[in-house]
Structure formats: C-alpha cells, structure tokens
Design a protein around this motif. Sequence first.
Motif, PDB file in Angstrom:
ATOM      1  N   LYS A 159      -5.515  -0.699  -3.031  1.00  0.00           N
ATOM      2  CA  LYS A 159      -5.017   0.816  -3.590  1.00  0.00           C
ATOM      3  C   LYS A 159      -3.584   0.686  -3.978  1.00  0.00           C
ATOM      4  N   VAL A 160      -3.033   0.867  -4.894  1.00  0.00           N
ATOM      5  CA  VAL A 160      -1.634   1.186  -5.468  1.00  0.00           C
ATOM      6  C   VAL A 160      -1.610   2.348  -6.189  1.00  0.00           C
ATOM      7  N   TRP A 161      -0.203   3.018  -5.936  1.00  0.00           N
ATOM      8  CA  TRP A 161       0.093   4.446  -6.520  1.00  0.00           C
ATOM      9  C   TRP A 161       1.274   3.836  -7.414  1.00  0.00           C
ATOM     10  N   SER A 162       1.499   4.428  -8.315  1.00  0.00           N
ATOM     11  CA  SER A 162       2.721   4.240  -9.344  1.00  0.00           C
ATOM     12  C   SER A 162       2.787   5.358 -10.146  1.00  0.00           C
ATOM     13  N   PHE A 163       4.368   5.694  -9.996  1.00  0.00           N
ATOM     14  CA  PHE A 163       4.719   7.137 -10.588  1.00  0.00           C
ATOM     15  C   PHE A 163       5.223   6.733 -12.127  1.00  0.00           C
ATOM     16  N   GLN A 164       4.665   7.391 -13.007  1.00  0.00           N
ATOM     17  CA  GLN A 164       4.714   7.353 -14.370  1.00  0.00           C
ATOM     18  C   GLN A 164       5.026   8.296 -15.276  1.00  0.00           C
ATOM     19  N   ALA A 165       5.736   8.435 -16.541  1.00  0.00           N
ATOM     20  CA  ALA A 165       5.751   9.238 -17.338  1.00  0.00           C
ATOM     21  C   ALA A 165       4.279   9.468 -17.744  1.00  0.00           C
ATOM     22  N   GLU A 166       4.164  10.816 -17.823  1.00  0.00           N
ATOM     23  CA  GLU A 166       2.901  11.289 -18.743  1.00  0.00           C
ATOM     24  C   GLU A 166       2.648  10.776 -20.008  1.00  0.00           C
TER      25      GLU A 166
END
Length: 190
Positions: A9-16
């Motif tokens: 499991k990985v979470w990533s902040f990204q621009a919409e």
Amino acid sequence: MKSGASTVKVWSFQAEAQLHALLRDSLLTGHWTHVSPDETAAYRFMCLAMAERGLSCGVHPPVWGWHSCGAHQRPPGAEVARMLLSDDQLEDGRMVLLELDCPADQVLLSDYGAWCDSVYFAEAAARWSDTPQKARRLFETDSAALTPDALIQATLPCIRRDWLVQARQLALDAQGGVRILDAPCPPQGF
C-alpha cells in the motif's frame, strides 16, 4: 500485475489534474518541470538509488509517495499534508490523496527524516557519495518500529491506473489546516 505477486500500500499526494491524466492515460510519471532547480540533485540521487535496485525512472524523476506515517502502513494524515503542501496547492481542492496497491518490486522505501537530513538539500546531495554509511541508513527502514513522528517514503518509477484503489480530495479549512475528505474523488468511481 502477475497473479500472486506481492503488493504494498502506498499513498501519494497529487494535483487533481494528475489524477485525471492517470485515469485518461493509465500511466502517471514524474516531470522535471515540477522539480525545483534546488531539488534536482536530490531527485537525481534518488533516480540513481532506484536504478541500482532495478527500478528505472527513464528520463523522469521518481513519483513520491508514503508507505508508513507514524505506524506500519498508516496513511499520511492532515498533518503530513500540511507539512508538504503549500496553501496555493491546497486552494480550491486541487490536490488529492491517491491510495495505491503497488507491486512491491516497483517501490523503493526510505526514511524521510534521513532523506531530509542527508540528501534533500543540494549541498548534502553533492556530498552524498562521500558517506556510504549514510546511504545504507537511508534505505534501512523498519516500519514495524516507527515512532509517532517517523515517516517512511516510497518512490516509484510511475503510477499505473490499475494500482489505484481510491482518490480523496484535500481541502484547506478556514484555520489553514488540511482536511482529507471522506468522499472518494471522482465520486462515480474509476
């Protein structure tokens, strides 16, 4: 992904806009235009570290994510988002938190604190080759023994659409804090 292959499991902040590109193109890579010139040496260091482990980013910088924030496989919360993202990025709900199930062999884990202390700043990245013991420590992660403020980051050569589990919108509240909205984005699914 091969049947029976292990995932992480990985979470990533990204621009919409990046989420929409991922949904449209089925692939998301990093772009050097989004990397500050002051950060280029540190990002190139991570490209080399990944290549040494068989993870080629090609001509792109790595895509950054999070493996464990304060506890094994705990996603980043509002505090981590606030620490990393600017008001400009957070205005008008233009950022999302992607939840991914990635093949384990496509992820390089490293200690965020060690990364910041030893690599992220340009002068440290320039000296990095002189300190191989620090390099070893950076990639020695034990997410089962994390302190509440410890962060384990994950770098990937890319994100594939079939790894996407969910996307959640981020919002800036009236006090300048970050909220991670419960409703998935886009609400109708992928």
